[in-house]
Design an enzyme around this catalytic site. Structure first.
Site, mmCIF file in Angstrom:
data_model
loop_
_atom_site.group_PDB
_atom_site.id
_atom_site.type_symbol
_atom_site.label_atom_id
_atom_site.label_comp_id
_atom_site.label_asym_id
_atom_site.label_seq_id
_atom_site.Cartn_x
_atom_site.Cartn_y
_atom_site.Cartn_z
ATOM 1 N N CYS A 1 34.018 28.543 39.161
ATOM 2 C CA CYS A 1 32.620 27.897 39.944
ATOM 3 C C CYS A 1 32.496 26.723 39.651
ATOM 4 C CB CYS A 1 31.945 29.335 39.522
ATOM 5 S SG CYS A 1 32.069 30.915 40.042
ATOM 6 N N PRO B 1 48.581 56.612 43.687
ATOM 7 C CA PRO B 1 48.015 56.473 43.003
ATOM 8 C C PRO B 1 49.001 55.679 41.807
ATOM 9 C CG PRO B 1 50.048 58.139 44.385
ATOM 10 C CD PRO B 1 49.890 57.248 44.213
HETATM 11 C C1 LIG Z 1 36.063 25.849 44.063
HETATM 12 C C2 LIG Z 1 35.380 27.134 43.078
HETATM 13 C C3 LIG Z 1 33.938 27.393 43.179
HETATM 14 C C4 LIG Z 1 33.351 29.404 43.625
HETATM 15 N N1 LIG Z 1 32.092 29.194 42.929
HETATM 16 C C5 LIG Z 1 31.798 30.196 42.529
HETATM 17 C C6 LIG Z 1 30.139 30.322 42.581
HETATM 18 O O1 LIG Z 1 29.550 29.526 42.417
HETATM 19 N N2 LIG Z 1 29.708 31.281 42.320
HETATM 20 C C7 LIG Z 1 30.355 32.969 42.567
HETATM 21 O O2 LIG Z 1 29.898 33.722 43.159
HETATM 22 N N3 LIG Z 1 32.035 32.868 43.447
HETATM 23 C C8 LIG Z 1 32.482 30.953 43.447
HETATM 24 N N4 LIG Z 1 34.044 31.271 43.701
HETATM 25 C C9 LIG Z 1 34.273 32.752 43.867
HETATM 26 C C10 LIG Z 1 34.715 33.188 42.408
HETATM 27 O O3 LIG Z 1 35.369 31.921 41.529
HETATM 28 C C11 LIG Z 1 35.380 34.557 43.029
HETATM 29 O O4 LIG Z 1 35.646 34.748 44.206
HETATM 30 C C12 LIG Z 1 36.135 35.112 41.978
HETATM 31 O O5 LIG Z 1 36.778 34.134 40.984
HETATM 32 C C13 LIG Z 1 37.369 35.665 42.698
HETATM 33 O O6 LIG Z 1 37.933 36.383 41.540
HETATM 34 P P1 LIG Z 1 39.536 37.147 41.664
HETATM 35 O O7 LIG Z 1 39.319 38.336 39.873
HETATM 36 O O8 LIG Z 1 39.808 38.365 42.172
HETATM 37 O O9 LIG Z 1 39.972 36.793 41.726
HETATM 38 P P2 LIG Z 1 40.724 34.672 40.716
HETATM 39 O O10 LIG Z 1 39.140 34.576 39.987
HETATM 40 O O11 LIG Z 1 41.023 33.856 41.572
HETATM 41 O O12 LIG Z 1 41.264 35.412 40.053
HETATM 42 C C14 LIG Z 1 42.597 35.154 40.817
HETATM 43 C C15 LIG Z 1 44.100 35.333 39.666
HETATM 44 O O13 LIG Z 1 44.797 35.685 39.729
HETATM 45 C C16 LIG Z 1 46.252 34.378 39.314
HETATM 46 N N5 LIG Z 1 46.853 35.556 41.334
HETATM 47 C C17 LIG Z 1 47.162 35.855 41.945
HETATM 48 N N6 LIG Z 1 48.710 36.493 42.410
HETATM 49 C C18 LIG Z 1 49.746 36.635 41.195
HETATM 50 C C19 LIG Z 1 50.350 37.053 41.206
HETATM 51 N N7 LIG Z 1 51.099 37.794 41.983
HETATM 52 N N8 LIG Z 1 50.605 37.575 39.648
HETATM 53 C C20 LIG Z 1 49.841 36.671 38.611
HETATM 54 N N9 LIG Z 1 48.908 36.408 38.640
HETATM 55 C C21 LIG Z 1 48.774 35.848 39.636
HETATM 56 C C22 LIG Z 1 45.911 34.002 40.613
HETATM 57 O O14 LIG Z 1 46.874 32.318 39.878
HETATM 58 C C23 LIG Z 1 44.413 33.389 40.266
HETATM 59 O O15 LIG Z 1 44.478 33.012 39.028
HETATM 60 C C24 LIG Z 1 34.147 30.004 43.403
HETATM 61 C C25 LIG Z 1 35.214 29.776 43.864
HETATM 62 C C26 LIG Z 1 36.277 28.875 44.187
HETATM 63 C C27 LIG Z 1 37.475 28.111 43.811
#
Ligand SMILES: Cc1cc2nc3c(=O)[nH]c(=O)nc-3n(C[C@H](O)[C@H](O)[C@H](O)COP(=O)(O)OP(=O)(O)OC[C@H]3O[C@@H](n4cnc5c(N)ncnc54)[C@H](O)[C@@H]3O)c2cc1C
Length: 554
Positions: free
Chosen positions: A42, A272
Site C-alpha cells: 500500500c 481437505p
Molecule cells: C500499489 C498498491 C497499493 C495498495 N493500496 C492499498 C490500500 O491503500 N489499502 C488497501 O486496503 N489495500 C491496498 N492494496 C491492496 C492490498 O495490498 C492487497 O489487497 C493485499 O496485499 C492482498 O493480500 P494477499 O495476502 O491476498 O496478497 P499479497 O499481499 O499480494 O501477497 C501475495 C504474495 O504471494 C506471492 N505468490 C503468488 N503466487 C505464488 C506462488 N505460486 N508461489 C509463491 N508465492 C506466490 C506473491 O509474490 C505475493 O508476494 C494495494 C495494492 C497495491 C499493489
C-alpha cells in the site's frame, strides 16, 4: 504439525505470525515467489511520489527478522508450481531447482496479478505495473532519470494513487479510464469531485475511452486512445485491475469461481487441509450477496489471522466476516472513501433503496478551516437499513466513513445514527455531527416528513413540475434550472400564493444549494397542502450529476 503458507505478504504473513503465537511447536514455512516478504504494497505509490524517501521503509520485515522474532522459516525465491492434495505436498521452483515439501495444513495466500488487457504494444519496456517493491523502484528510477510524461492506464484506487504520485513528481500525467469516470465504484456525483481535484493537481483525466495501442518510438512511447487521440509517454503505468493468481491451485483441483478460490467461513477450500485467504479468494458481499474477490489489505490480514485460528483452534475459531469493501484514497487535497454497496450493485441485486445526499461542514462552521464533506448514503426502502455510503472532502472523510462502515456492519437502520455520541469540540466536529445528520435526514425521509427528488430525474421533473429555487437571487444568477421560479426561502411563507399560481395543477419541486434550505421550504409547502419534494443534495449534487450544460448560466 507443519503449516506451509504460499505467499508471504498481507494474508500469508498475518497467518504465519498468528500461527506462531498460538503454537510454539508448529513448523511454519512460508514460500514466497518474490524477493521480499511482508512489504508495504500500500506504500508503493508514495515511494514513487517521493513522500516515502527510502526504499527500505517499504520492507516491514525480512526473513531474518521473522526468524528472530517468530521463528518462521521464510523462503523467498520459492515459486509454488504444483500441489499434490493426495500426497499433501507442494512443489516450489527455486534458483537451485525444484523442492518438494509435505504439509499438514496448507494456506494459499497468493494474492492477485495485474490484469493485462489485449492492447497492442503492451510489451514495451516503458510499461510497468505497480505491484511489487521492484516495480516501484523501477518507476522511481524512471522518474529520477528524467521522465517528463506519464500515462496511467486505469483509474481505480492504485491508478489514481500512481497518477497523483507522478504528478507530484512533476511529470505531465494523463490518467485514462474506460468507465465514464475515475474511481468507477464511486457514484457519478462523487467521481466528478475527484476528477475536478485531479485536474487541479495537474492530472489530465481521459475517462470514457480506452487505450487501444502503444506505439514504440525511440524517444518515448505513444499511447493511442480509442477516440484517435495520442499521448506521448516516457513511462506508462498499467493498473486496469487485478485477477487472482491461482492457476496452479485450480490445476491441483482447488475449486475456483472465475479464477478466485472458493472458501467457507473458516477459509477452507474444497480440498481437505487446504485453506485460502486474501485477494485470491471469492467472498459474498454482505449487502447484496454478490460473489466477488475483494482486493484490500484489511480483509486479507484479518482472514489470515482467522485461518490460523481455524487450523490451530478449530473449536473456538471465529468465522471470517464478509468484507464490506471499505476503501479510502487521497487525491491531492481531497479524500474519497466508500463502504458497502453502491447504486449499481444495489440495482443489479434488485434491492429497492433511496439515496441521501448531504454536504455538511466537517466541523463547526464558525471554527477556521471548516470545509464541506460530500456524503452519499444508500438506505433500504421500507425499513431504512443502511446499505452503503461514500464521502469526498478535504477533512474528516475517514472518520465519517469508518463510523458508517461500523453501522453497516452492525446491521443498523439509518435512524440509529441520530443517537450516536460522537466526539465533538469545534476543531473536530459539530454538536450535530454529519453522521448524526445522516440519521436525521434518513429518519425524516423514512417517515415521510421529507420527500426527496433526484438530480438524475431532472428532465422528467422539469417536464411535469414547477421547480422552485429557494436560494438568494445572487446565487440563482450564478446558474439555475431553466424555467425555475426563484423565491428565497426566507420569503416563502409570504409568497405562497405566487407559488400556487405558478404551479397551477403541477407539483412543486424545491431546490437550494445543498438541500438544507429547500428542506425547510419543503416543510412550509407540505404543511400548506402543496405537493412538494426537495432536491437531494441541492445544486451541489445537481451540478455534479448533470453538468453545467443542463443549466441556464449567466
Ligand atoms: C500499489 C498498491 C497499493 C495498495 N493500496 C492499498 C490500500 O491503500 N489499502 C488497501 O486496503 N489495500 C491496498 N492494496 C491492496 C492490498 O495490498 C492487497 O489487497 C493485499 O496485499 C492482498 O493480500 P494477499 O495476502 O491476498 O496478497 P499479497 O499481499 O499480494 O501477497 C501475495 C504474495 O504471494 C506471492 N505468490 C503468488 N503466487 C505464488 C506462488 N505460486 N508461489 C509463491 N508465492 C506466490 C506473491 O509474490 C505475493 O508476494 C494495494 C495494492 C497495491 C499493489
Amino acid at each position: 504439525m507443519r503449516i506451509v503458507i504460499v505467499g508471504g505478504v498481507a494474508g500469508g504473513m498475518s497467518c504465519a505470525a498468528r500461527a506462531r503465537r498460538l503454537d510454539e511447536s508448529a513448523e511454519i514455512v512460508v514460500l514466497e515467489r518474490g524477493e521480499h516478504v511482508s512489504f508495504a504494497n500500500c506504500g508503493l505509490p508514495y515511494f514513487v511520489g517521493g513522500e516515502i524517501a527510502d526504499r527500505d521503509a517499504l520492507l516491514v520485515q525480512t526473513p531474518a527478522s521473522l526468524k528472530a522474532s517468530l521463528d518462521l522459516d521464510v523462503r523467498t525465491g520459492h515459486d509454488v508450481v504444483a500441489v499434490d492434495p493426495a500426497g499433501k505436498t507442494v512443489t516450489a521452483r527455486t534458483a537451485d531447482g525444484d523442492i518438494e515439501l509435505g504439509y499438514d495444513a496448507l494456506v494459499l495466500a497468493p494474492g492477485a496479478q495485474a490484469a493485462r488487457p489485449p492492447i497492442d504494444g503492451l510489451d514495451s519496456s516503458r510499461v510497468r505495473t505497480l505491484r511489487t517493491v521492484d516495480d516501484a523502484v523501477a518507476l522511481r528510477d524512471q522518474v529520477d532519470a528524467g521522465a517528463r510524461r506519464a500515462v496511467v492506464l486505469g483509474a481505480g484506487f492504485i491508478g489514481v494513487e500512481a497518477a497523483e504520485a507522478l504528478a507530484h513528481q512533476g511529470l505531465h500525467t494523463t490518467l485514462v479510464e474506460y468507465a465514464p469516470h475515475v474511481l468507477p465504484p464511486l457514484e457519478t456525483e462523487m467521481g466528478s469531485l475527484v476528477t475536478a481535484e485531479l485536474a487541479r493537481i495537474g492530472v489530465e483525466v481521459r475517462a470514457g475511452v480506452a487505450a487501444v495501442a502503444i506505439e514504440h518510438e525511440r524517444e518515448g512511447d505513444v499511447v493511442v486512445l480509442g477516440d484517435g487521440s495520442r499521448r506521448d509517454a516516457d513511462l506508462v503505468v498499467l493498473s486496469v485491475g487485478v485477477r487472482p493468481d491461482t492457476a496452479v491451485f485450480e490445476t491441483a483441483g482447488v475449486a475456483c469461481e472465475r479464477g478466485a478460490i472458493v472458501v467457507d467461513a473458516h477459509g477452507r477450500t474444497s480440498v481437505p487441509d487446504v485453506y485460502a485467504v486474501g485477494d485470491a479468494t471469492v467472498s459474498a458481499d454482505p449487502v447484496t450477496g454478490a460473489r466477488r474477490p475483494v482486493a484490500l489489505a484489511g480483509p486479507a490480514n484479518r482472514a489470515g489471522r482467522l485461518v490460523a485460528d481455524a487450523i490451530l483452534r478449530p473449536d473456538t475459531a471465529r468465522p471470517i466476516p464478509q468484507p464490506l469493501g471499505t476503501a479510502i484514497v487521497r487525491v491531492g487535497a481531497q479524500t474519497a472513501a466508500l463502504t458497502g454497496a453502491n447504486r449499481a450493485a444495489l440495482e443489479a441485486a434488485g434491492i429497492a433503496f433511496h439515496t441521501l445526499h448531504l454536504h455538511p461542514a466537517q466541523h463547526a462552521g464558525y471554527f477556521p478551516g471548516a470545509s464541506q464533506i460530500h456524503l452519499v448514503v444508500h438506505v433500504r426502502a421500507g425499513d431504512g437499513l443502511l446499505l452503503g455510503a461514500q464521502a469526498v472532502g478535504l477533512d474528516g472523510v475517514d472518520k465519517r466513513i469508518d463510523v458508517l462502515a461500523t453501522a453497516i456492519r452492525a446491521g443498523w437502520t439509518v435512524d440509529a445514527l441520530i443517537d450516536l455520541d460522537l466526539a465533538y469540540s469545534p476543531p473536530y466536529g459539530a454538536a450535530k455531527d454529519p453522521v448524526n445528520m445522516v440519521g436525521m435526514l434518513g429518519e425524516n425521509v423514512g417517515n415521510g416528513t421529507v420527500r426527496l427528488w433526484y438530480a438524475q430525474d431532472l428532465d422528467s421533473v422539469t417536464a411535469s413540475s414547477l421547480v422552485l429555487d429557494v436560494r438568494t437571487p445572487e446565487e440563482f444568477a450564478t446558474g439555475h434550472v431553466p424555467a425555475a421560479l426563484n423565491i428565497p426561502h426566507t420569503q416563502l411563507r409570504a409568497r405562497l400564493d405566487e407559488v400556487r399560481r405558478a404551479a397551477g395543477a403541477r407539483p412543486v419541486r424545491v431546490m437550494c444549494q445543498s438541500g438544507v434550505r429547500s428542506a425547510i421550504a419543503h416543510r412550509v409547502l407540505a404543511q400548506a397542502g402543496i405537493d412538494s419534494a426537495t432536491l437531494s443534495g441541492g445544486m451541489l449534487t445537481l451540478r455534479a450529476v448533470v453538468g453545467e450544460q443542463a443549466l441556464a448560466l449567466p
